[in-house]
Design a protein around this motif. Structure first.
Motif, PDB file in Angstrom:
ATOM      1  N   ILE A  82      13.335  11.385  54.439  1.00  0.00           N
ATOM      2  CA  ILE A  82      13.389  10.120  55.186  1.00  0.00           C
ATOM      3  C   ILE A  82      14.782   9.933  55.792  1.00  0.00           C
ATOM      4  O   ILE A  82      14.928   9.667  56.994  1.00  0.00           O
ATOM      5  CB  ILE A  82      13.046   8.926  54.268  1.00  0.00           C
ATOM      6  CG1 ILE A  82      11.542   8.874  53.980  1.00  0.00           C
ATOM      7  CG2 ILE A  82      13.476   7.594  54.912  1.00  0.00           C
ATOM      8  CD1 ILE A  82      11.141   7.830  52.961  1.00  0.00           C
ATOM      9  N   LEU A  83      15.812  10.076  54.963  1.00  0.00           N
ATOM     10  CA  LEU A  83      17.181   9.882  55.437  1.00  0.00           C
ATOM     11  C   LEU A  83      17.571  10.949  56.466  1.00  0.00           C
ATOM     12  O   LEU A  83      18.276  10.659  57.438  1.00  0.00           O
ATOM     13  CB  LEU A  83      18.154   9.901  54.259  1.00  0.00           C
ATOM     14  CG  LEU A  83      17.987   8.778  53.233  1.00  0.00           C
ATOM     15  CD1 LEU A  83      18.968   8.965  52.076  1.00  0.00           C
ATOM     16  CD2 LEU A  83      18.179   7.412  53.868  1.00  0.00           C
ATOM     17  N   LEU A  84      17.093  12.169  56.248  1.00  0.00           N
ATOM     18  CA  LEU A  84      17.379  13.248  57.183  1.00  0.00           C
ATOM     19  C   LEU A  84      16.819  12.930  58.571  1.00  0.00           C
ATOM     20  O   LEU A  84      17.471  13.171  59.595  1.00  0.00           O
ATOM     21  CB  LEU A  84      16.777  14.549  56.664  1.00  0.00           C
ATOM     22  CG  LEU A  84      17.076  15.826  57.464  1.00  0.00           C
ATOM     23  CD1 LEU A  84      18.540  16.221  57.299  1.00  0.00           C
ATOM     24  CD2 LEU A  84      16.162  16.961  57.013  1.00  0.00           C
ATOM     25  N   LYS A  90      25.365   4.616  60.873  1.00  0.00           N
ATOM     26  CA  LYS A  90      26.260   3.961  59.912  1.00  0.00           C
ATOM     27  C   LYS A  90      26.033   4.581  58.536  1.00  0.00           C
ATOM     28  O   LYS A  90      24.937   5.058  58.229  1.00  0.00           O
ATOM     29  CB  LYS A  90      25.991   2.465  59.894  1.00  0.00           C
ATOM     30  CG  LYS A  90      26.264   1.798  61.246  1.00  0.00           C
ATOM     31  CD  LYS A  90      25.889   0.327  61.221  1.00  0.00           C
ATOM     32  CE  LYS A  90      26.135  -0.315  62.588  1.00  0.00           C
ATOM     33  NZ  LYS A  90      25.750  -1.737  62.603  1.00  0.00           N
ATOM     34  N   LYS A  91      27.042   4.548  57.694  1.00  0.00           N
ATOM     35  CA  LYS A  91      27.035   5.369  56.490  1.00  0.00           C
ATOM     36  C   LYS A  91      26.693   4.644  55.182  1.00  0.00           C
ATOM     37  O   LYS A  91      26.495   5.297  54.166  1.00  0.00           O
ATOM     38  CB  LYS A  91      28.397   6.065  56.335  1.00  0.00           C
ATOM     39  CG  LYS A  91      28.640   7.159  57.375  1.00  0.00           C
ATOM     40  CD  LYS A  91      27.572   8.245  57.246  1.00  0.00           C
ATOM     41  CE  LYS A  91      27.753   9.349  58.255  1.00  0.00           C
ATOM     42  NZ  LYS A  91      26.699  10.378  58.132  1.00  0.00           N
ATOM     43  N   GLU A  92      26.624   3.322  55.166  1.00  0.00           N
ATOM     44  CA  GLU A  92      26.393   2.608  53.904  1.00  0.00           C
ATOM     45  C   GLU A  92      24.910   2.313  53.673  1.00  0.00           C
ATOM     46  O   GLU A  92      24.225   1.794  54.565  1.00  0.00           O
ATOM     47  CB  GLU A  92      27.183   1.296  53.885  1.00  0.00           C
ATOM     48  CG  GLU A  92      28.682   1.505  53.787  1.00  0.00           C
ATOM     49  CD  GLU A  92      29.467   0.215  53.663  1.00  0.00           C
ATOM     50  OE1 GLU A  92      30.698   0.297  53.504  1.00  0.00           O
ATOM     51  OE2 GLU A  92      28.865  -0.882  53.716  1.00  0.00           O
ATOM     52  N   LEU A 103      17.495   8.258  43.007  1.00  0.00           N
ATOM     53  CA  LEU A 103      17.670   7.409  44.183  1.00  0.00           C
ATOM     54  C   LEU A 103      18.999   7.678  44.871  1.00  0.00           C
ATOM     55  O   LEU A 103      19.091   7.642  46.097  1.00  0.00           O
ATOM     56  CB  LEU A 103      17.581   5.934  43.772  1.00  0.00           C
ATOM     57  CG  LEU A 103      17.449   4.924  44.914  1.00  0.00           C
ATOM     58  CD1 LEU A 103      16.167   5.146  45.691  1.00  0.00           C
ATOM     59  CD2 LEU A 103      17.476   3.507  44.370  1.00  0.00           C
ATOM     60  N   ILE A 104      20.025   7.965  44.099  1.00  0.00           N
ATOM     61  CA  ILE A 104      21.355   8.140  44.689  1.00  0.00           C
ATOM     62  C   ILE A 104      21.616   9.580  45.147  1.00  0.00           C
ATOM     63  O   ILE A 104      22.385   9.804  46.089  1.00  0.00           O
ATOM     64  CB  ILE A 104      22.457   7.683  43.703  1.00  0.00           C
ATOM     65  CG1 ILE A 104      23.794   7.510  44.438  1.00  0.00           C
ATOM     66  CG2 ILE A 104      22.590   8.618  42.541  1.00  0.00           C
ATOM     67  CD1 ILE A 104      24.888   6.911  43.566  1.00  0.00           C
ATOM     68  N   GLU A 105      20.967  10.553  44.530  1.00  0.00           N
ATOM     69  CA  GLU A 105      21.261  11.948  44.856  1.00  0.00           C
ATOM     70  C   GLU A 105      21.030  12.295  46.328  1.00  0.00           C
ATOM     71  O   GLU A 105      21.906  12.894  46.968  1.00  0.00           O
ATOM     72  CB  GLU A 105      20.479  12.883  43.941  1.00  0.00           C
ATOM     73  CG  GLU A 105      21.082  12.970  42.547  1.00  0.00           C
ATOM     74  CD  GLU A 105      20.414  14.001  41.672  1.00  0.00           C
ATOM     75  OE1 GLU A 105      19.236  14.310  41.928  1.00  0.00           O
ATOM     76  OE2 GLU A 105      21.055  14.500  40.740  1.00  0.00           O
ATOM     77  N   GLN A 109      23.861  13.640  48.907  1.00  0.00           N
ATOM     78  CA  GLN A 109      23.683  14.973  49.485  1.00  0.00           C
ATOM     79  C   GLN A 109      23.766  14.956  51.008  1.00  0.00           C
ATOM     80  O   GLN A 109      24.183  15.931  51.627  1.00  0.00           O
ATOM     81  CB  GLN A 109      22.349  15.566  49.015  1.00  0.00           C
ATOM     82  CG  GLN A 109      22.381  16.002  47.566  1.00  0.00           C
ATOM     83  CD  GLN A 109      21.000  16.203  46.972  1.00  0.00           C
ATOM     84  OE1 GLN A 109      19.990  16.073  47.647  1.00  0.00           O
ATOM     85  NE2 GLN A 109      20.958  16.509  45.678  1.00  0.00           N
ATOM     86  N   LEU A 110      23.373  13.831  51.602  1.00  0.00           N
ATOM     87  CA  LEU A 110      23.417  13.713  53.062  1.00  0.00           C
ATOM     88  C   LEU A 110      24.657  12.963  53.545  1.00  0.00           C
ATOM     89  O   LEU A 110      24.722  12.521  54.686  1.00  0.00           O
ATOM     90  CB  LEU A 110      22.139  13.033  53.558  1.00  0.00           C
ATOM     91  CG  LEU A 110      20.884  13.910  53.430  1.00  0.00           C
ATOM     92  CD1 LEU A 110      19.615  13.097  53.649  1.00  0.00           C
ATOM     93  CD2 LEU A 110      20.943  15.090  54.385  1.00  0.00           C
ATOM     94  N   LYS A 111      25.636  12.823  52.630  1.00  0.00           N
ATOM     95  CA  LYS A 111      26.961  12.277  52.976  1.00  0.00           C
ATOM     96  C   LYS A 111      26.939  10.792  53.365  1.00  0.00           C
ATOM     97  O   LYS A 111      27.794  10.332  54.123  1.00  0.00           O
ATOM     98  CB  LYS A 111      27.603  13.086  54.127  1.00  0.00           C
ATOM     99  CG  LYS A 111      27.613  14.582  53.930  1.00  0.00           C
ATOM    100  CD  LYS A 111      28.352  14.993  52.664  1.00  0.00           C
ATOM    101  CE  LYS A 111      28.381  16.513  52.500  1.00  0.00           C
ATOM    102  NZ  LYS A 111      28.983  16.948  51.221  1.00  0.00           N
TER     103      LYS A 111
END
Length: 399
Positions: A82-84, A90-92, A103-105, A109-111
């Protein structure tokens, strides 16, 4: 009652298992012979079924053909993809500190940068905390529906994020089958993800899926996936079956020592090791069969879990200083309670296997370096949270 675990306590716990007076937290619900038959059929090419396609079709129908569905090897992989594909500038990303490591990994991993928010007394993300955490750098907010219960502030969070053009992602890993006002969970935001792994409503060795608004993505990218050998998939199932077996020796071997210490360790273990990025696997045809096998029983399983949860709630009324959480709008994937160590010990020594709640993310690894708002409620209650067994297979033990 002392909270320290003694040799006598361990022997008492062992005796409960030997006598069959033991209620396991999880128990395998897949039929060994059925899985073996499908495995042999797929391996020998005598079973030509495309179970991945059948699973995809089932989910399409469940969501009334109104969503796009993408199958994954796990809920963790689902969030990663999904994030990819969102390609957020924006990064937050805002998440509750009271969440699982999975949830956090993908965020790290995607910075991206996690921003931790607080929860309410029912373990839901707190709207006021989300509101305080939103900044000019916020790209997304993730809303977990813990225990199979809809997060109370879901719609308030969606509304403020819509106004500020922030993406909302629903974490439905513990909530498949939950509906709110006749609408399936995971369809309130544009994007959501699910898991069918250990301890989830659909309880299998692995699996997950993504649900998005129709045509949200033109080309949904799932790259660098490795095909898992069918022998490995079946071997993983055997390990899964043994770990969650109903046989006394296997229960003693897999859970006795670890469980009795993990439930009562006041400090718990604050991990301080470096995470390793896993290789990402394609969902196999055999895994898809196992998911489909269980997903078709999900409505019946939900009804059974509700009966078991209601029985627990009646029993718990006689115990002081114990509070059941999330009694409404839930499928009772977890029956969370807020209590003390003495009650934990008492339940365990009755032969009832318990599961601890999460260690907050801001207290794990070196995650305290990440931004957060006030986490007063999280820090106040997290040590007191645990859950009781409610799996459908526990009918024989409880009902």
């Amino acid at each position: 009652m002392r909270d320290k675990i003694t040799f006598k306590d361990k022997m008492s716990y062992l005796l409960k298992i030997i006598e069959g007076k033991f209620t396991p937290f999880l128990q395998n619900e897949l039929n060994d012979e059925e899985i073996k038959k499908v495995f042999c059929g797929l391996q020998n090419l005598t079973d030509a079924n495309d179970y991945k396609k059948l699973l995809h079709n089932y989910l399409n129908k469940y969501y009334e053909f109104d969503k796009d569905i993408y199958l994954t090897h796990s809920g963790r992989d689902a969030l990663y993809f999904i994030l990819l594909n969102l390609k957020l500038k924006k990064k937050e990303i805002i998440i509750p500190s009271y969440s699982c490591l999975g949830l956090i990994e993908p965020i790290l991993q995607l910075k991206y940068k996690p921003v931790f928010i607080d929860i309410d007394d029912q373990l839901n993300p707190l709207f006021e905390s989300v509101e305080k955490a939103i900044s000019s750098e916020t790209s997304a907010v993730i809303i977990p529906h813990l225990g199979g219960t809809i997060a109370i502030d879901t719609f308030k969070i969606i509304e403020i994020c819509k106004h500020k053009k922030i993406t909302v992602i629903e974490d439905c890993c513990q909530a498949f089958g939950l509906k709110f006002k006749k609408k399936p969970i995971g369809t309130f935001s544009d994007i959501s993800f699910f898991s069918s792994g250990v301890g989830k409503p659909v309880f299998t060795p692995c699996g997950g899926w993504i649900v998005t608004k129709k045509k949200k993505f033109r080309n949904f990218e799932m790259t660098n996936l490795i095909d898992e050998k069918i022998q490995n998939v079946y071997s993983n199932f055997i390990n899964f079956k043994n770990k969650f077996s109903d046989q006394k020796f296997k229960i003693i071997k897999s859970r006795l020592i670890d469980k009795i210490y993990s439930v009562f360790d006041k400090n718990q273990k604050f991990c301080n090791i470096k995470m390793v990025q896993d290789k990402r696997l394609n969902l196999s045809n055999l895994s898809a069969y196992m998911i489909l096998n269980q997903i078709e029983k999900n409505e019946e399983n939900i009804l059974t879990r509700k009966k078991i949860a209601n029985l627990w709630m009646r029993k718990l009324k006689t115990i002081n200083n114990i509070k059941v959480l999330n009694k409404t709008n839930t499928i009772f994937n977890k029956l969370y309670v807020n209590s003390n160590l003495s009650n934990k010990k008492n339940l365990l020594l009755q032969g009832i296997e318990l599961e601890n709640g999460y260690i907050p993310l801001h207290l794990r690894y070196n995650f305290n370096k990440f931004k957060h708002v006030s986490l007063t409620n999280t820090e106040r209650i997290w040590r007191r949270i645990f859950s009781l067994p409610v799996r459908p297979s526990l009918n024989q033990f409880i009902i």
